[in-house]
Design a protein around this motif. Structure first.
Motif, PDB file in Angstrom:
ATOM      1  N   ARG A  19       0.840  -1.198   0.000  1.00 63.77           N
ATOM      2  CA  ARG A  19       0.000   0.000   0.000  1.00 63.77           C
ATOM      3  C   ARG A  19       0.877   1.250   0.000  1.00 63.77           C
ATOM      4  N   THR A  20       1.889   1.242   0.844  1.00 67.78           N
ATOM      5  CA  THR A  20       2.800   2.379   0.921  1.00 67.78           C
ATOM      6  C   THR A  20       3.526   2.581  -0.409  1.00 67.78           C
ATOM      7  N   ALA A  21       4.019   1.502  -0.984  1.00 66.04           N
ATOM      8  CA  ALA A  21       4.736   1.593  -2.254  1.00 66.04           C
ATOM      9  C   ALA A  21       3.820   2.102  -3.361  1.00 66.04           C
ATOM     10  N   GLN A  22       2.604   1.641  -3.403  1.00 64.78           N
ATOM     11  CA  GLN A  22       1.659   2.101  -4.420  1.00 64.78           C
ATOM     12  C   GLN A  22       1.353   3.579  -4.251  1.00 64.78           C
ATOM     13  N   PHE A  23       1.145   3.992  -3.011  1.00 64.89           N
ATOM     14  CA  PHE A  23       0.860   5.402  -2.751  1.00 64.89           C
ATOM     15  C   PHE A  23       2.037   6.277  -3.184  1.00 64.89           C
ATOM     16  N   VAL A  24       3.233   5.884  -2.794  1.00 67.82           N
ATOM     17  CA  VAL A  24       4.417   6.669  -3.119  1.00 67.82           C
ATOM     18  C   VAL A  24       4.595   6.759  -4.637  1.00 67.82           C
ATOM     19  N   ALA A  25       4.387   5.655  -5.344  1.00 64.29           N
ATOM     20  CA  ALA A  25       4.529   5.659  -6.803  1.00 64.29           C
ATOM     21  C   ALA A  25       3.488   6.573  -7.452  1.00 64.29           C
ATOM     22  N   LEU A  26       2.256   6.486  -7.008  1.00 58.48           N
ATOM     23  CA  LEU A  26       1.197   7.324  -7.575  1.00 58.48           C
ATOM     24  C   LEU A  26       1.453   8.798  -7.275  1.00 58.48           C
ATOM     25  N   GLU A  54       0.199  19.579   3.519  1.00 53.44           N
ATOM     26  CA  GLU A  54      -1.038  19.147   4.175  1.00 53.44           C
ATOM     27  C   GLU A  54      -1.856  18.263   3.245  1.00 53.44           C
ATOM     28  N   THR A  55      -1.861  18.584   1.975  1.00 55.21           N
ATOM     29  CA  THR A  55      -2.595  17.786   0.992  1.00 55.21           C
ATOM     30  C   THR A  55      -2.009  16.386   0.897  1.00 55.21           C
ATOM     31  N   LYS A  56      -0.691  16.288   0.885  1.00 50.63           N
ATOM     32  CA  LYS A  56      -0.043  14.969   0.808  1.00 50.63           C
ATOM     33  C   LYS A  56      -0.392  14.127   2.040  1.00 50.63           C
ATOM     34  N   ILE A  57      -0.421  14.763   3.190  1.00 49.44           N
ATOM     35  CA  ILE A  57      -0.805  14.046   4.415  1.00 49.44           C
ATOM     36  C   ILE A  57      -2.247  13.574   4.300  1.00 49.44           C
ATOM     37  N   ARG A  58      -3.127  14.450   3.838  1.00 52.32           N
ATOM     38  CA  ARG A  58      -4.548  14.099   3.683  1.00 52.32           C
ATOM     39  C   ARG A  58      -4.708  12.977   2.660  1.00 52.32           C
ATOM     40  N   LEU A  59      -3.937  13.028   1.580  1.00 49.92           N
ATOM     41  CA  LEU A  59      -3.993  11.963   0.571  1.00 49.92           C
ATOM     42  C   LEU A  59      -3.634  10.615   1.190  1.00 49.92           C
ATOM     43  N   TRP A  60      -2.589  10.628   2.011  1.00 54.06           N
ATOM     44  CA  TRP A  60      -2.180   9.383   2.661  1.00 54.06           C
ATOM     45  C   TRP A  60      -3.271   8.892   3.624  1.00 54.06           C
ATOM     46  N   GLU A  61      -3.827   9.829   4.396  1.00 51.45           N
ATOM     47  CA  GLU A  61      -4.866   9.450   5.357  1.00 51.45           C
ATOM     48  C   GLU A  61      -6.106   8.888   4.669  1.00 51.45           C
ATOM     49  N   GLN A  62      -6.399   9.374   3.478  1.00 52.91           N
ATOM     50  CA  GLN A  62      -7.610   8.948   2.774  1.00 52.91           C
ATOM     51  C   GLN A  62      -7.318   7.958   1.644  1.00 52.91           C
ATOM     52  N   PHE A  63      -6.099   7.461   1.580  1.00 50.07           N
ATOM     53  CA  PHE A  63      -5.714   6.599   0.465  1.00 50.07           C
ATOM     54  C   PHE A  63      -6.555   5.335   0.370  1.00 50.07           C
ATOM     55  N   GLU A  64      -6.996   4.817   1.486  1.00 48.38           N
ATOM     56  CA  GLU A  64      -7.816   3.607   1.416  1.00 48.38           C
ATOM     57  C   GLU A  64      -9.168   3.873   0.749  1.00 48.38           C
ATOM     58  N   ASP A  65      -9.566   5.142   0.652  1.00 45.29           N
ATOM     59  CA  ASP A  65     -10.805   5.501  -0.047  1.00 45.29           C
ATOM     60  C   ASP A  65     -10.597   5.698  -1.547  1.00 45.29           C
ATOM     61  N   TYR A  66      -9.348   5.739  -1.987  1.00 52.63           N
ATOM     62  CA  TYR A  66      -9.049   5.966  -3.399  1.00 52.63           C
ATOM     63  C   TYR A  66      -9.479   4.757  -4.236  1.00 52.63           C
ATOM     64  N   ASP A  67     -10.163   5.032  -5.340  1.00 55.90           N
ATOM     65  CA  ASP A  67     -10.612   4.002  -6.275  1.00 55.90           C
ATOM     66  C   ASP A  67      -9.566   3.889  -7.379  1.00 55.90           C
ATOM     67  N   PRO A  68      -8.792   2.800  -7.411  1.00 61.24           N
ATOM     68  CA  PRO A  68      -7.702   2.682  -8.384  1.00 61.24           C
ATOM     69  C   PRO A  68      -8.171   2.618  -9.843  1.00 61.24           C
ATOM     70  N   SER A  69      -9.458   2.459 -10.071  1.00 62.25           N
ATOM     71  CA  SER A  69      -9.952   2.460 -11.454  1.00 62.25           C
ATOM     72  C   SER A  69     -10.106   3.890 -11.983  1.00 62.25           C
ATOM     73  N   LYS A  70      -9.913   4.868 -11.108  1.00 65.21           N
ATOM     74  CA  LYS A  70     -10.048   6.275 -11.501  1.00 65.21           C
ATOM     75  C   LYS A  70      -8.692   6.963 -11.442  1.00 65.21           C
ATOM     76  N   SER A  71      -8.621   8.136 -12.019  1.00 63.48           N
ATOM     77  CA  SER A  71      -7.382   8.905 -12.099  1.00 63.48           C
ATOM     78  C   SER A  71      -6.915   9.355 -10.713  1.00 63.48           C
ATOM     79  N   PHE A  72      -5.678   9.006 -10.378  1.00 62.98           N
ATOM     80  CA  PHE A  72      -5.100   9.464  -9.118  1.00 62.98           C
ATOM     81  C   PHE A  72      -4.939  10.982  -9.143  1.00 62.98           C
ATOM     82  N   ASP A  73      -4.513  11.530 -10.301  1.00 60.44           N
ATOM     83  CA  ASP A  73      -4.347  12.977 -10.425  1.00 60.44           C
ATOM     84  C   ASP A  73      -5.640  13.715 -10.084  1.00 60.44           C
ATOM     85  N   ALA A  74      -6.741  13.261 -10.670  1.00 56.01           N
ATOM     86  CA  ALA A  74      -8.026  13.927 -10.426  1.00 56.01           C
ATOM     87  C   ALA A  74      -8.412  13.817  -8.957  1.00 56.01           C
ATOM     88  N   TRP A  75      -8.204  12.645  -8.379  1.00 59.60           N
ATOM     89  CA  TRP A  75      -8.548  12.448  -6.965  1.00 59.60           C
ATOM     90  C   TRP A  75      -7.681  13.351  -6.082  1.00 59.60           C
TER      91      TRP A  75
END
Length: 188
Positions: A19-26, A54-75
């Motif tokens: 999960r950490t590796a995927q987040f860091v890569a994205l 702060e956004t990067k921290i929030r992204l990490w905190e909410q990463f489990e809500d991210y839908d990988p079928s959608k654009s990470f950039d947009a999210w």
């Protein structure tokens, strides 16, 4: 293991490093665009930098809500957008505050120009490859370090004036090359 199962089964310790590796890569793949987005709509560089963190921290905190079928950039940009709105509320007591309408307008304008900036960045990368090794080295030392022109000159065993002239010529060559590339591709 599919990407979806990796994201949905976050409680397993073995998936934590995945999960950490995927987040860091994205994040690494979209970080430049995310920074550009925040800088485009926040007037103060220091505030924009803080908001980006702060956004990067929030992204990490909410990463489990991210839908990988959608654009990470947009999210990521949607998270950043809400961080900017929160920032705006905090700054509401200061004299100069952007209205919600202006922020929305800046966000829309950024979205319209994002592709153009990507095209220009690609042209810059191609044009850098066409420069002589001397100019590539000069630009590399100047822009990838915190060295001054005088320090770069000394490291290249050149005079400061000669370095400034070479820098001018390399920038001019890059500008012309980028302009020609964009014109030839009907992109400007």
């Amino acid at each position: 293991m599919s990407a979806v199962s990796t994201y949905t089964n976050m409680s397993s310790p073995s998936n934590s490093s995945d999960r950490t590796a995927q987040f860091v890569a994205l994040l690494a793949a979209s970080e430049r665009r995310l920074a550009g987005f925040v800088l485009a709509i926040v007037p103060n560089f220091a505030d924009a930098d803080e908001l980006l963190q702060e956004t990067k921290i929030r992204l990490w905190e909410q990463f489990e809500d991210y839908d990988p079928s959608k654009s990470f950039d947009a999210w990521a940009k949607s998270i950043a957008y809400f961080q900017v709105l929160t920032y705006r509320k905090k700054k509401g007591r200061e004299k100069v505050v952007f209205s919600t309408e202006l922020i929305n307008s800046l966000e829309a304008s950024y979205a319209n120009h994002e592709k153009e900036m990507e095209v220009r960045f690609e042209a810059l990368q191609e044009c850098l490859k066409l420069l002589s090794e001397k100019y590539q080295t000069l630009l590399g030392k100047l822009y990838s370090s915190s060295m001054s022109v005088a320090q770069v000159a000394k490291s290249l065993e050149m005079s400061a004036e000669g370095t400034r002239k070479a820098l001018y010529r390399s920038r001019k060559a890059l500008h012309s090359c980028i302009h020609r590339r964009l014109q030839s591709e009907d992109r400007i």
